[in-house]
Design an enzyme around this catalytic site. Structure first.
Site, PDB file in Angstrom:
ATOM      1  N   HIS A 160      59.777  48.294  49.331  1.00 41.43           N
ATOM      2  CA  HIS A 160      58.530  49.125  49.052  1.00 41.43           C
ATOM      3  C   HIS A 160      57.563  49.128  49.913  1.00 41.43           C
ATOM      4  O   HIS A 160      57.071  50.191  50.531  1.00 41.43           O
ATOM      5  CB  HIS A 160      58.209  49.020  47.605  1.00 41.43           C
ATOM      6  CG  HIS A 160      57.062  49.815  47.173  1.00 41.43           C
ATOM      7  ND1 HIS A 160      57.544  50.858  46.263  1.00 41.43           N
ATOM      8  CD2 HIS A 160      55.744  50.067  47.307  1.00 41.43           C
ATOM      9  CE1 HIS A 160      56.224  51.571  45.770  1.00 41.43           C
ATOM     10  NE2 HIS A 160      55.186  51.143  46.694  1.00 41.43           N
ATOM     11  N   GLU A 161      56.854  47.965  50.001  1.00 42.72           N
ATOM     12  CA  GLU A 161      55.714  47.794  50.729  1.00 42.72           C
ATOM     13  C   GLU A 161      56.144  47.943  52.317  1.00 42.72           C
ATOM     14  O   GLU A 161      55.236  48.387  53.093  1.00 42.72           O
ATOM     15  CB  GLU A 161      54.922  46.293  50.420  1.00 42.72           C
ATOM     16  CG  GLU A 161      54.356  46.359  49.118  1.00 42.72           C
ATOM     17  CD  GLU A 161      53.508  47.429  48.484  1.00 42.72           C
ATOM     18  OE1 GLU A 161      52.863  47.908  49.374  1.00 42.72           O
ATOM     19  OE2 GLU A 161      53.476  47.613  47.393  1.00 42.72           O
ATOM     20  N   HIS A 176      56.024  51.462  53.413  1.00 41.13           N
ATOM     21  CA  HIS A 176      54.514  51.767  53.595  1.00 41.13           C
ATOM     22  C   HIS A 176      54.020  51.631  55.062  1.00 41.13           C
ATOM     23  O   HIS A 176      53.641  52.248  55.649  1.00 41.13           O
ATOM     24  CB  HIS A 176      53.426  51.401  52.714  1.00 41.13           C
ATOM     25  CG  HIS A 176      53.618  51.955  51.156  1.00 41.13           C
ATOM     26  ND1 HIS A 176      53.611  53.323  50.938  1.00 41.13           N
ATOM     27  CD2 HIS A 176      53.529  51.476  50.085  1.00 41.13           C
ATOM     28  CE1 HIS A 176      53.483  53.481  49.796  1.00 41.13           C
ATOM     29  NE2 HIS A 176      53.641  52.316  49.135  1.00 41.13           N
TER      30      HIS A 176
END
Length: 268
Positions: free
Chosen positions: A70-71, A74
């Site tokens: 997820h990170e 980003h």
């Protein structure tokens, strides 16, 4: 989860896969996930303590892997959009310790998952928003995190419904179903337009600057307020009705996911 304000004044740079170097910590988490998957897959139920420990390790390591992805999403999207600061900060190594906001990365997510099975992304990447070209790209950088959880939920659900795990033990199927449910919850929660969550990050570039600066200090409290709302029986019931409809659409049994959550809470 992206942090709304980061460093300023860096020059843009094109993103590249050459900067992606999975860290030993991330690889160790993957190894724990693989080992606990093997164990729960072959679990015969002879030891309830061992069964619950295996489920806990599988779900927590699987969740940590998804948090890192997820990170990473980003950070990689930010790099591709012009923010080269993510390289030096180590965000492309998938090391969970690099996504380190003590409150957002460790304390709140641990409490939320252990007490209520409610996963937030947990990490925080501090981006140079001034280096990201345009409001559309800024919105997309925020959106890719929860979209990663959505893609993971769909991919794992397809594995479950395709018969690929038909030879596994009921323990594994329950834990796997709960892990899918966590991905669904994470995607839905993070897309809410609440300060501190990615849904707010999607709309933030389109809001007045003064409003954004005024809201930023209250982001952690907004998350706590959201969590408190989810503890309300009426709100909680409505929210999980939505989650159950989504998991049903993915052909994942909410009852199996509930059993996985029961096994996950080895201390209860």
């Amino acid at each position: 989860m992206t942090h709304p304000y980061g460093d300023y004044g860096r020059s843009p740079a094109a993103g590249s896969l050459r900067h992606v170097r999975p860290s030993p910590i991330f690889l160790a988490i993957v190894a724990v996930c693989a080992a606990s998957t093997w164990y729960t897959w072959h679990d015969d139920g002879s030891s309830e303590a061992a069964t619950r420990t295996g489920v806990f390790l599988l779900v927590m390591s699987g969740w940590l892997v998804s948090l890192c992805l997820h990170e990473f999403a980003h950070a990689f999207a930010a790099l591709r959009s012009g923010d080269d600061s993510v390289v030096g900060k180590g965000y492309l190594t998938l090391d969970p310790l690099k996504y380190s906001d003590p409150l957002l990365s460790f304390i709140l997510p641990t409490i939320f998952v252990l007490l209520g099975g409610i996963p937030l992304s947990g990490g925080a990447v501090y981006l140079d928003r001034s280096a990201i070209r345009g409001r559309v790209r800024n919105s997309l950088v925020s959106a890719v995190g929860p979209l990663t959880n959505a893609v993971l939920a769909i991919a794992l659900a397809l594995l479950l419904s395709s018969g690929a795990v038909d030879g596994a033990s009921p323990t594994f199927t329950a834990a796997f179903s709960f892990l899918i449910q966590l991905q669904v919850i994470a995607a839905v929660l993070n897309l809410l337009p609440v300060p501190g969550l990615d849904g707010y990050g999607v709309i933030e570039p389109w809001l007045p600057y003064d409003f954004r600066r005024a809201i930023a200090p209250y982001a952690p409290y907004a998350i706590l307020f959201l969590f408190a709302l989810l503890w309300s029986p009426s709100v909680n019931g409505w929210f999980y009705d939505v989650i159950d409809h989504i998991t049903d659409a993915l052909d994942v049994s909410p009852f199996l996911a509930s059993d996985g959550y029961r096994l996950f809470r080895f201390w209860s």
